[in-house]
Design a protein around this motif. Structure first.
Motif, PDB file in Angstrom:
ATOM      1  N   GLY A  58      -9.457   4.657  -4.829  1.00  0.00           N
ATOM      2  CA  GLY A  58      -9.082   5.599  -4.013  1.00  0.00           C
ATOM      3  C   GLY A  58      -9.828   5.255  -2.425  1.00  0.00           C
ATOM      4  O   GLY A  58      -9.720   5.715  -1.864  1.00  0.00           O
ATOM      5  N   ASP A  59     -10.800   4.022  -2.445  1.00  0.00           N
ATOM      6  CA  ASP A  59     -11.662   3.940  -1.188  1.00  0.00           C
ATOM      7  C   ASP A  59     -10.890   2.928  -0.665  1.00  0.00           C
ATOM      8  O   ASP A  59     -10.226   2.694   1.010  1.00  0.00           O
ATOM      9  N   LEU A  60     -10.427   1.714  -0.941  1.00  0.00           N
ATOM     10  CA  LEU A  60      -9.125   1.152  -0.984  1.00  0.00           C
ATOM     11  C   LEU A  60      -7.960   1.736  -0.205  1.00  0.00           C
ATOM     12  O   LEU A  60      -8.030   1.313   1.037  1.00  0.00           O
ATOM     13  N   VAL A  61      -7.323   2.834  -0.490  1.00  0.00           N
ATOM     14  CA  VAL A  61      -6.402   3.251   0.167  1.00  0.00           C
ATOM     15  C   VAL A  61      -6.291   4.019   0.756  1.00  0.00           C
ATOM     16  O   VAL A  61      -5.897   4.263   2.063  1.00  0.00           O
ATOM     17  N   SER A  62      -7.598   4.929   0.974  1.00  0.00           N
ATOM     18  CA  SER A  62      -7.374   6.203   2.165  1.00  0.00           C
ATOM     19  C   SER A  62      -8.236   5.115   3.234  1.00  0.00           C
ATOM     20  O   SER A  62      -7.563   5.857   4.099  1.00  0.00           O
ATOM     21  N   MET A  90       0.662  -1.565   0.013  1.00  0.00           N
ATOM     22  CA  MET A  90      -0.017  -0.163   0.212  1.00  0.00           C
ATOM     23  C   MET A  90       1.207   1.518  -0.085  1.00  0.00           C
ATOM     24  O   MET A  90       0.738   2.317  -0.676  1.00  0.00           O
ATOM     25  N   ARG A  91       1.710   1.724   0.857  1.00  0.00           N
ATOM     26  CA  ARG A  91       2.779   2.495   1.007  1.00  0.00           C
ATOM     27  C   ARG A  91       3.197   2.884  -0.477  1.00  0.00           C
ATOM     28  O   ARG A  91       3.887   3.869  -0.940  1.00  0.00           O
ATOM     29  N   ALA A  92       3.545   1.791  -1.355  1.00  0.00           N
ATOM     30  CA  ALA A  92       4.202   1.363  -2.274  1.00  0.00           C
ATOM     31  C   ALA A  92       3.605   2.215  -3.709  1.00  0.00           C
ATOM     32  O   ALA A  92       3.539   3.048  -3.933  1.00  0.00           O
ATOM     33  N   LEU A  93       2.153   1.555  -3.616  1.00  0.00           N
ATOM     34  CA  LEU A  93       1.322   1.996  -4.451  1.00  0.00           C
ATOM     35  C   LEU A  93       0.780   3.456  -4.212  1.00  0.00           C
ATOM     36  O   LEU A  93       1.040   4.670  -5.104  1.00  0.00           O
ATOM     37  N   ASN A  94       0.684   3.935  -2.895  1.00  0.00           N
ATOM     38  CA  ASN A  94       0.785   5.287  -2.987  1.00  0.00           C
ATOM     39  C   ASN A  94       2.108   6.154  -2.761  1.00  0.00           C
ATOM     40  O   ASN A  94       2.025   7.690  -3.801  1.00  0.00           O
ATOM     41  N   PRO A 125      -3.492  12.524   4.098  1.00  0.00           N
ATOM     42  CA  PRO A 125      -4.010  11.555   4.884  1.00  0.00           C
ATOM     43  C   PRO A 125      -3.418  10.142   5.217  1.00  0.00           C
ATOM     44  O   PRO A 125      -4.114   9.041   5.957  1.00  0.00           O
ATOM     45  N   TRP A 126      -2.266   9.863   4.540  1.00  0.00           N
ATOM     46  CA  TRP A 126      -2.082   8.415   4.247  1.00  0.00           C
ATOM     47  C   TRP A 126      -1.398   8.377   5.763  1.00  0.00           C
ATOM     48  O   TRP A 126      -1.555   6.743   5.721  1.00  0.00           O
ATOM     49  N   GLY A 127      -1.313   9.516   6.274  1.00  0.00           N
ATOM     50  CA  GLY A 127      -0.005   9.013   7.283  1.00  0.00           C
ATOM     51  C   GLY A 127       1.448   8.699   7.970  1.00  0.00           C
ATOM     52  O   GLY A 127       1.405   8.871   9.031  1.00  0.00           O
ATOM     53  N   TRP A 128       1.506   9.447   6.518  1.00  0.00           N
ATOM     54  CA  TRP A 128       3.194   9.444   6.299  1.00  0.00           C
ATOM     55  C   TRP A 128       3.483  10.372   5.217  1.00  0.00           C
ATOM     56  O   TRP A 128       3.226  11.153   4.839  1.00  0.00           O
ATOM     57  N   THR A 129       4.612  10.221   5.099  1.00  0.00           N
ATOM     58  CA  THR A 129       5.510  11.397   4.213  1.00  0.00           C
ATOM     59  C   THR A 129       6.472  10.634   3.279  1.00  0.00           C
ATOM     60  O   THR A 129       7.264   9.812   4.147  1.00  0.00           O
ATOM     61  N   PRO A 177      -7.763  18.181   8.222  1.00  0.00           N
ATOM     62  CA  PRO A 177      -7.252  18.772   7.039  1.00  0.00           C
ATOM     63  C   PRO A 177      -7.706  18.995   5.894  1.00  0.00           C
ATOM     64  O   PRO A 177      -8.872  18.136   5.533  1.00  0.00           O
ATOM     65  N   GLN A 178      -7.781  19.522   4.441  1.00  0.00           N
ATOM     66  CA  GLN A 178      -8.335  19.643   3.669  1.00  0.00           C
ATOM     67  C   GLN A 178      -8.110  18.414   2.467  1.00  0.00           C
ATOM     68  O   GLN A 178      -9.538  18.499   1.775  1.00  0.00           O
ATOM     69  N   TRP A 179      -7.435  17.382   2.587  1.00  0.00           N
ATOM     70  CA  TRP A 179      -7.526  16.734   1.541  1.00  0.00           C
ATOM     71  C   TRP A 179      -9.232  15.791   2.476  1.00  0.00           C
ATOM     72  O   TRP A 179      -9.328  15.153   2.078  1.00  0.00           O
ATOM     73  N   MET A 180      -9.935  15.907   3.734  1.00  0.00           N
ATOM     74  CA  MET A 180     -11.200  14.936   3.692  1.00  0.00           C
ATOM     75  C   MET A 180     -12.132  15.031   2.488  1.00  0.00           C
ATOM     76  O   MET A 180     -12.542  14.928   2.371  1.00  0.00           O
ATOM     77  N   TRP A 181     -11.757  16.382   2.374  1.00  0.00           N
ATOM     78  CA  TRP A 181     -13.176  17.393   0.794  1.00  0.00           C
ATOM     79  C   TRP A 181     -12.475  16.199  -1.180  1.00  0.00           C
ATOM     80  O   TRP A 181     -12.938  16.123  -1.470  1.00  0.00           O
ATOM     81  N   ALA A 182     -11.250  15.183  -0.625  1.00  0.00           N
ATOM     82  CA  ALA A 182     -10.480  15.188  -2.092  1.00  0.00           C
ATOM     83  C   ALA A 182     -10.328  13.301  -1.254  1.00  0.00           C
ATOM     84  O   ALA A 182      -9.265  13.258  -1.724  1.00  0.00           O
ATOM     85  N   THR A 183     -10.760  12.403   0.193  1.00  0.00           N
ATOM     86  CA  THR A 183     -10.010  11.670   0.471  1.00  0.00           C
ATOM     87  C   THR A 183     -10.414  10.649  -0.359  1.00  0.00           C
ATOM     88  O   THR A 183      -9.301   9.244  -0.471  1.00  0.00           O
TER      89      THR A 183
END
Length: 612
Positions: free
Chosen positions: A497-501, A1-5, A343-347, A319-325
């Motif tokens: 997108g639902d899976l990742v977020s 999942m980390r690699a996909l993001n 939103p993913w909890g990492w950078t 966080p503004q990412w909620m509008w496009a989670t």
């Protein structure tokens, strides 16, 4: 999942540029080598569109085109297509002709090009939602001063569910493939409620996180009622305008119930009543750890309603990412501040791409994917403001609408373009006189935001129509029922997108788990009620006063059955475990989905004759 993001994130611009460049080259190849606008009459000759040809043809076009592979009486498939123009997909590009004629002797090239273009269409659909549609919805919520809970059940799910909704509408209205839209939405619902919810349960099984019971049971009961109503519609096999409106009204009732929280919250202390659980809980809500309740109010508003300083602003803790989670993985914008966790909890420590000649060339080549939307969708974002693009977008948007209007045979080419040029010239002049070079407009924001909102919808429809047409083409090439491709490929693509977020949100713990599980049920319910509801409404409206015939597909009943089983499994297992997601629930949901996919594919291939 980390690699996909990482591959899709804006912190890896090198991959994004390479991918966009490859897609842009395929787009240019389609345009110049196939000349699609001349081959597909539905987009040129407004008086005789392809849809009219199909309506006046007395036979069954599906039966007619089923002889493509045998091409009896013809030298090859290319000659068959040239003699049967009704087999061309109702889209901008003639994919069948490209595959069988242009790539006649290089089939591997055709497979690669169509495969990459399929991924590109999924990307364009999600990117349009993330970078154009969701910012317009966010600004619209601010300008209309919507209470946070109202925005959370109206504009917010519309932004995150836009790819599913418009793909369904395009299947019903644009491509006359309603069975693809039905299978896509219901297949996506099964995937999200089983796979995504199951993986979320496995991820948080050891964290002993407790889900709010009222919120969970409310969402599932409404979803089950929705599926029962859809089951009745599919059993009857036809729908009227009134029935379609009633179906969409179920979500209105659900949204009203959740929005009532805003009123009850304000008066709960005075009336001593318990308020409803919000759809999208945030930090400081009843789902926060008990230790935080002493220092934070029970409900933190999603928007700061400060009327003295103009339109409301997003609260600092949100966080503004909620509008496009659910579509954030498609965004090309890097808008993560140092003090704000993504939103993913990492950078990711992605290196900057130097201004080398290679990067400049790839940036130039990827413009066919980005510039057309930028030139026709008005944006007034602070970080991406450009007066040149703003003036161009309001000038060219009416021309795009005129082109689409004339292509459907609703107006003559001359009249449509005259209205488009006149409207575009007027809006362009007004935009040039009333905007500045260094900052977005501060007045008349509603027309700007509505313009971006409407043109995003137009692009959604165009991209989704191409996506459905391409899936139908793959069905013709491989001899697969397009409904199966809608159930799998289209559903998986729109649900990525639902899976990742949702998984990433659940890994953050706390409120993220509640938001993730709420999204696993509220999101598919919105797509079913609004996506399928609006699709049936538009279909019924086009056939009014007659009723609209629902595409006959008995396999939909099996899909509904598995979807209901997944909801009942979660409804039984969570309360038995004191509302704590565990491994039994997760493994059960994932196993159910594997059985479902195996059953549907086996049925399609004829291994289960009674279910075919």
């Amino acid at each position: 999942m980390r690699a996909l993001n990482y591959l899709y994130s804006s912190s890896n611009p090198r991959f994004r540029r390479i991918f966009n460049t490859l897609c842009a080259l395929i787009l240019l190849f389609f345009f110049f080598h196939q000349n699609p606008l001349l081959k597909n009459q539905s987009f040129v000759h407004g008086s005789t569109p392809r849809r009219h040809m199909i309506e006046t043809y007395s036979g069954d076009t599906t039966a007619l085109c089923s002889g493509l592979h045998q091409h009896i009486g013809y030298a090859d498939q290319c000659e068959f297509l040239k003699s049967n123009p009704l087999c061309y997909p109702d889209s901008f590009f003639d994919y069948l002709s490209f595959f069988y004629c242009t790539c006649r002797h290089f089939k591997i090239l055709g497979y690669i090009a169509l495969g990459v273009w399929l991924v590109a269409l999924f990307y364009l659909l999600g990117n349009t939602a993330a970078d154009y549609f969701c910012p317009s919805l966010e600004k619209l919520s601010k300008l209309l001063r919507l209470p946070p809970t109202v925005a959370g059940v109206t504009l917010l799910p519309l932004g995150n569910g836009a790819p599913d909704v418009f793909a369904s509408i395009a299947a019903f209205v644009g491509s006359d493939k309603g069975e693809v839209g039905l299978n896509s939405v219901l297949g996506g619902a099964v995937f999200v409620t089983c796979v995504v919810a199951g993986v979320v349960s496995l991820c948080v099984a050891d964290k002993e996180v407790k889900i709010d019971k009222k919120c969970f049971i409310r969402d599932l009961c409404f979803f089950l009622f929705t599926l029962l109503a859809l089951l009745v519609i599919l059993t009857v096999g036809r729908v009227s305008v009134g029935v379609a409106i009633a179906f969409v009204s179920i979500y209105v009732l659900y949204a009203s119930l959740v929005a009532a929280n805003e009123v009850l919250r304000k008066h709960s202390k005075r009336l001593k009543l318990d308020s409803f659980t919000p759809l999208l809980p945030i930090q400081g809500s009843v789902f926060s750890p008990s230790g935080e309740e002493d220092t934070m109010p029970m409900y933190s508003p999603l928007l700061e309603l400060d009327t003295e300083e103009g339109p409301p602003k997003l609260h600092d803790s949100l966080p503004q990412w909620m509008w496009a989670t659910n579509v954030a993985i498609y965004s090309a914008k890097a808008n993560v501040h140092d003090e704000e966790r993504p939103p993913w909890g990492w950078t990711e420590d992605g290196g900057e791409v130097g201004s080398s000649l290679c990067s400049k060339v790839t940036s130039l080549l990827e413009t066919p994917l980005t510039v057309p939307r930028r030139l026709t969708i008005p944006l007034i974002e602070e970080d991406s403001w450009s007066k040149t693009y703003a003036v161009a977008s309001v000038s060219l948007a009416p021309l795009l609408l005129a082109f689409l209007w004339s292509s459907q045979g609703e107006a003559s080419l001359l009249v449509a373009y005259f209205i488009g040029i006149a409207t575009g010239s007027t809006l362009g002049f007004l935009a040039y006189r009333n905007t500045e070079l260094d900052r977005p407009p501060q007045r008349y924001l509603i027309p700007w935001v509505l313009g971006g909102f409407i043109m995003s919808i137009v692009w959604f429809y165009m991209i989704a129509n191409e996506l459905v047409a391409l899936l139908v083409t793959f069905g013709g090439i491989y001899g697969i029922n397009p409904s199966i491709l809608g159930l799998t490929v289209l559903a998986w693509g729109n649900s990525m997108g639902d899976l990742v977020s949702n998984i990433a949100l659940s890994m953050n713990g706390g409120d993220g788990v509640q938001i993730a599980l709420s999204g696993c049920y509220a999101g598919p319910m919105f797509n079913t009620l609004v996506g399928l509801g609006m699709s049936m409404l538009l279909g019924a409206w086009s056939k009014s006063p007659e009723t609209y015939m629902i595409p006959e597909d008995n396999s939909l009943f099996y899909t509904l059955g598995f979807l209901i089983l997944g909801l009942l499994w979660a409804l039984v297992m969570l309360p038995r475990n004191e509302m704590r997601p565990n491994k039994v629930m997760g493994i059960g949901l994932i196993t159910l989905y594997l059985v479902f996919v195996t059953f549907r594919l086996s049925s399609a291939m004829g291994f289960i004759p009674w279910a075919a």
